[in-house]
Write an enzyme that holds these catalytic residues in place. Structure first.
Site, PDB file in Angstrom:
ATOM      1  N   LYS A   1       0.824  -1.211   0.000  1.00 13.44           N
ATOM      2  CA  LYS A   1       0.000   0.000   0.000  1.00 13.44           C
ATOM      3  C   LYS A   1       0.856   1.259   0.000  1.00 13.44           C
ATOM      4  O   LYS A   1       0.496   2.268  -0.618  1.00 13.44           O
ATOM      5  CB  LYS A   1      -0.940  -0.012   1.207  1.00 13.44           C
TER       6      LYS A   1
ATOM      7  N   LYS B   1      -7.611 -10.413  -6.194  1.00 12.85           N
ATOM      8  CA  LYS B   1      -8.753 -10.620  -5.306  1.00 12.85           C
ATOM      9  C   LYS B   1      -9.818  -9.549  -5.538  1.00 12.85           C
ATOM     10  O   LYS B   1      -9.489  -8.392  -5.825  1.00 12.85           O
ATOM     11  CB  LYS B   1      -8.269 -10.565  -3.848  1.00 12.85           C
TER      12      LYS B   1
ATOM     13  N   LYS C   1     -12.896  -3.871  -2.592  1.00  9.00           N
ATOM     14  CA  LYS C   1     -13.726  -2.671  -2.506  1.00  9.00           C
ATOM     15  C   LYS C   1     -12.985  -1.444  -3.029  1.00  9.00           C
ATOM     16  O   LYS C   1     -13.608  -0.461  -3.421  1.00  9.00           O
ATOM     17  CB  LYS C   1     -14.142  -2.426  -1.046  1.00  9.00           C
TER      18      LYS C   1
END
Length: 452
Positions: free
Chosen positions: A203, A298, A301
């Protein structure tokens, strides 16, 4: 000469000796009082009280029982004494803690990979499920959208089947101990432990210079979430295993630093560890749901395209449109577990989860079909699976009092558990608990007087 005890009239009978009758009457009266006492919840629930009663009862009973009923025989005095207080106590259920971030909306991957498992295990464990809103602000967010997402996520918990009468549902930030314990754990966690977290590296690479300290500290907040509730088990996927191991490491380090030795015993009155080291609860039979536009990633969201995921609140038309447009290949037929065809594997997994049928059985049915024939089958199965969730969600959110009551009750129950653990941690580190300032000031004075 040893005389026999029986109830016949004769030279050796009880009736022939008035004093024996008096003694026997007193013993019977005493036993009757003991039996009444056993009905007391205070005595019945106390193992110490039970032991005392057993010691009192044992000597009395042989004198009142015929020799033909020896102590230790089935139904005899020993059986009675052993039965006192031996009522089986219900075994404590293991405690589970888990949660979902209120960022975006809950999608099919969240449901099949996590929430459905929570629902299936409700009767097996003691559950605390939180909406982890503190985690949601570790990345840039819009405050108004966060509020809406918190409510939506809590409503979907119930819509998916989580029963508030069986599981505690609450918002993470409504329990202040989460943030407070995180700071305490920060002070016991080495920096290099956090820097080696794989998710942080990934991230941070995406966010560049805008990455926040909170993102680095995310695993400590997660550890705080888990350790506050003395959780035995934590449902995790493979991508969260490293964070759970860090939680165990932090718990062990804290316990070693602050809960051992005489100093710890003086501070808290005990040297028992503050935190329990949780175990992973791996989902059985839950396939990993991948993105609709890339079968190697994957379902997420945070993915920029809404076409990459099936949201639980998508309408039937939206679901059909997304499945119709999802990425496929030009190869004829449907295959499973072919590394060159991840999208085929993903859609088969989704179809299997939606229908409840094993992949092997479905593969026999669809392996010769084209994508144009297979996709509508998947879409129809998903529409049927998610329809009850949408209907329940609309019902739950129609009356604000329902959801508000659930979250308030859940927060109260969570606070009761979390505040205790938080207090233990503060005491172990040497903080003065609220209301104990006078006691702390008086203690050294008493010690000096004793020495003098």
């Amino acid at each position: 000469r040893r005389q026999s005890w029986d109830y016949r009239v004769g030279p050796h009978s009880m009736a022939s000796t008035p004093s024996r009758l008096v003694v026997l009457s007193l013993l019977c009266a005493g036993l009757f009082l003991v039996c009444l006492t056993l009905q007391s919840p205070m005595i019945a629930s106390s193992s110490r009280g039970t032991q005392v009663i057993r010691r009192l009862v044992r000597p009395m009973i042989p004198a009142m029982m015929p020799r033909s009923s020896p102590i230790g025989s089935r139904g005899g005095p020993r059986a009675f004494c052993d039965a006192v207080g031996s009522k089986d106590k219900p075994e404590r259920r293991k405690r589970v803690l888990s949660g979902v971030q209120p960022t975006g909306t809950i999608h099919l991957g969240n449901y099949l990979g996590a929430i459905k498992q929570w629902v299936d295990n409700q009767d097996k464990y003691e559950n605390f499920f939180c909406v982890v809103d503190l985690h949601a602000i570790t990345v840039p967010h819009v405050p108004k959208e966060l509020k809406e997402s918190i409510i939506k996520t809590a409503g979907l918990y119930i819509a998916c089947g989580i029963d508030p009468s069986k599981s505690k549902i609450f918002v993470q930030s409504h329990v202040s101990a989460h943030a407070e314990l995180t700071w305490l754990l920060n002070c016991a966690t080495p920096l290099n432990w956090l820097e080696r977290m794989i998710q942080f590296k990934e991230k941070a690479r995406k966010q560049g210079d805008s990455v926040s300290v909170a993102l680095l500290d995310y695993p400590v907040l997660m550890a705080s979430d888990i350790l506050l509730y003395q959780a035995d088990l934590v449902p995790v996927g493979e991508d969260q295993r490293q964070h759970l191991e860090l939680t165990r490491d932090i718990a062990r380090r804290f316990n070693d630093q602050y809960c051992k030795g005489n100093q710890a015993k003086k501070l808290r009155g005990t040297s028992r560890p503050v935190f329990k080291e949780p175990e992973a609860l791996m989902a059985k039979g839950a396939a990993r749901i991948m993105s609709l536009d890339d079968g190697t990633n994957k379902m997420s969201k945070s993915a920029p395209s809404d076409l990459s995921r099936i949201n639980l609140l998508d309408t039937a038309d939206q679901i059909r449109e997304k499945i119709k447009k999802c990425k496929t290949d030009s190869i004829k037929g449907i295959e499973y577990d072919n590394p060159d065809r991840p999208e085929a594997t993903n859609l088969l997994n989704i179809y299997s989860q939606a229908t409840g049928a094993p992949v092997e059985d479905l593969l026999n049915e669809v392996e010769s079909k084209s994508w144009g024939e297979f996709k509508p089958l998947v879409a129809d199965a998903l529409v049927e699976q998610l329809k009850p969730i949408r209907e329940k969600y609309n019902e739950v959110t129609k009356d604000p009092e329902i959801l508000a009551g659930v979250l308030e009750d859940g927060a109260a129950a969570a606070n009761e558990v979390a505040s205790t653990t938080h207090l233990w941690a503060k005491e172990a580190m040497g903080f003065i608990p609220p209301g104990k300032v006078r006691e702390t000031l008086v203690a050294p004075t008493k010690k000096k007087e004793k020495v003098a």
